[in-house]
Design an enzyme around this catalytic site. Structure first.
Site, short mmCIF file in Angstrom:
data_model
loop_
_atom_site.label_atom_id
_atom_site.label_comp_id
_atom_site.label_asym_id
_atom_site.label_seq_id
_atom_site.Cartn_x
_atom_site.Cartn_y
_atom_site.Cartn_z
N HIS A 1 0.81 -1.21 0.00
CA HIS A 1 0.00 0.00 0.00
C HIS A 1 0.85 1.27 0.00
O HIS A 1 1.89 1.36 0.64
CB HIS A 1 -0.94 0.01 1.21
CG HIS A 1 -0.23 0.01 2.53
ND1 HIS A 1 0.19 1.15 3.17
CD2 HIS A 1 0.15 -1.01 3.33
CE1 HIS A 1 0.79 0.85 4.31
NE2 HIS A 1 0.77 -0.47 4.44
N ASP A 2 0.40 2.25 -0.77
CA ASP A 2 0.98 3.59 -0.81
C ASP A 2 2.40 3.63 -1.34
O ASP A 2 3.12 4.61 -1.14
CB ASP A 2 0.91 4.25 0.57
CG ASP A 2 -0.50 4.29 1.12
OD1 ASP A 2 -1.32 5.04 0.56
OD2 ASP A 2 -0.80 3.54 2.06
N GLY B 1 5.06 -0.94 2.80
CA GLY B 1 4.22 0.23 2.56
C GLY B 1 5.01 1.52 2.48
O GLY B 1 6.07 1.67 3.09
#
Length: 275
Positions: free
Chosen positions: A130-131, A148
């Site tokens: 994520h991200d 992340g």
């Protein structure tokens, strides 16, 4: 690339695959057997899902991408703080995503978006968390793991099994060796190996392949030696380089990277040395 109207064709979907209502399929999309495409997915022109591919979440995949069996693209973040927010994954054009690759959508408290650039290659079982923000023309070899909030610049190459700590930045044209543990930022054009990861010089071959001229390569070599002169602190070395008034081009890229705010320390040639 968007095809002219005369060349556009409907998607070809194998009868064993399930395309949920709301999914948008571009021209000439080919979806092989036993695939699942979620209701918020957008597949650009000429995307091909080989077989047994899952694309879900609010995910858009650019034109010309190919996704191989068992890849799972756009699932929710692997984070205990995720509460079901509507976040997204955006993948650019002409990427090749090989077997078993996983890519997750973002976290709402961190911008809510995971991004992947154009013309990148993700070998089997690599992971984009994520991200993360991955640039253009990047290669992640087999089993590379991005935690992340990792940032990966253009033309980075990562060897098999390399693992990157969350919030770490990897500058453009860097090379990460196989099985390296990347826990600190890696400068543009840097080459990092080992566990813990240590700078082992510059990615000269990568610079040459990218068409960077000899004068710029020599300048980067000189600055690299000056920055990591272990007789004085890195910040003092940077200040001295700036005072010389030669911070331009590729050298400026390195200095700007070091000067930028970061959650992580700076990788250096010496184990344990901090920026």
């Amino acid at each position: 690339m968007t095809l002219p109207a005369a060349a556009r064709a409907p998607a070809i979907v194998h009868p064993s695959s399930f395309i949920e209502d709301g999914a948008i399929l571009g021209s000439n999309v080919v979806i092989g057997p036993f695939c699942h495409v979620g209701p918020q997915v957008v597949l650009g022109d000429n995307v091909r899902l080989m077989s047994h591919v899952v694309v879900t979440g609010r995910t858009s995949i650019g034109a010309g991408c190919r996704i191989f069996p068992q890849a799972v693209i756009g699932c929710e973040p692997q984070n205990i703080h995720y509460k079901g927010e509507d976040t997204e994954l955006v993948i650019g054009e002409n990427c090749t995503i090989r077997e078993g690759v996983t890519m997750n959508t973002g976290m709402a408290n961190a911008g809510g978006k995971t991004t992947v650039g154009n013309n990148s290659l993700f070998l089997a079982y690599s992971h984009v968390a994520h991200d993360c923000h991955v640039g253009d023309n990047v290669i992640l070899s087999n089993n590379v793991m991005l935690a992340g909030h990792v940032s990966v610049g253009d033309r980075v190459i990562m060897g098999g099994g390399a693992a990157v700590h969350q919030f770490t930045r990897i500058g453009h044209h860097a090379f990460i060796g196989g099985l390296a543990a990347v826990s600190n930022d890696v400068i543009p054009y840097g080459m990092l190996n080992g566990n813990p990861g240590v700078l082992a010089g510059l990615n000269i071959i990568g610079m040459q392949r990218a068409g960077i001229d000899k004068q710029s390569i020599h300048a980067v070599r000189r600055v690299y030696k000056a920055i990591f002169d272990q007789t004085t602190p890195i910040r003092d070395n940077i200040a001295r380089i700036k005072a010389e008034g030669t911070v331009v081009g590729a050298v400026a890229d390195i200095i700007s990277f070091i000067d930028a705010d970061s959650e992580r320390a700076l990788s250096s040639p010496a184990r344990g040395k901090r920026g």
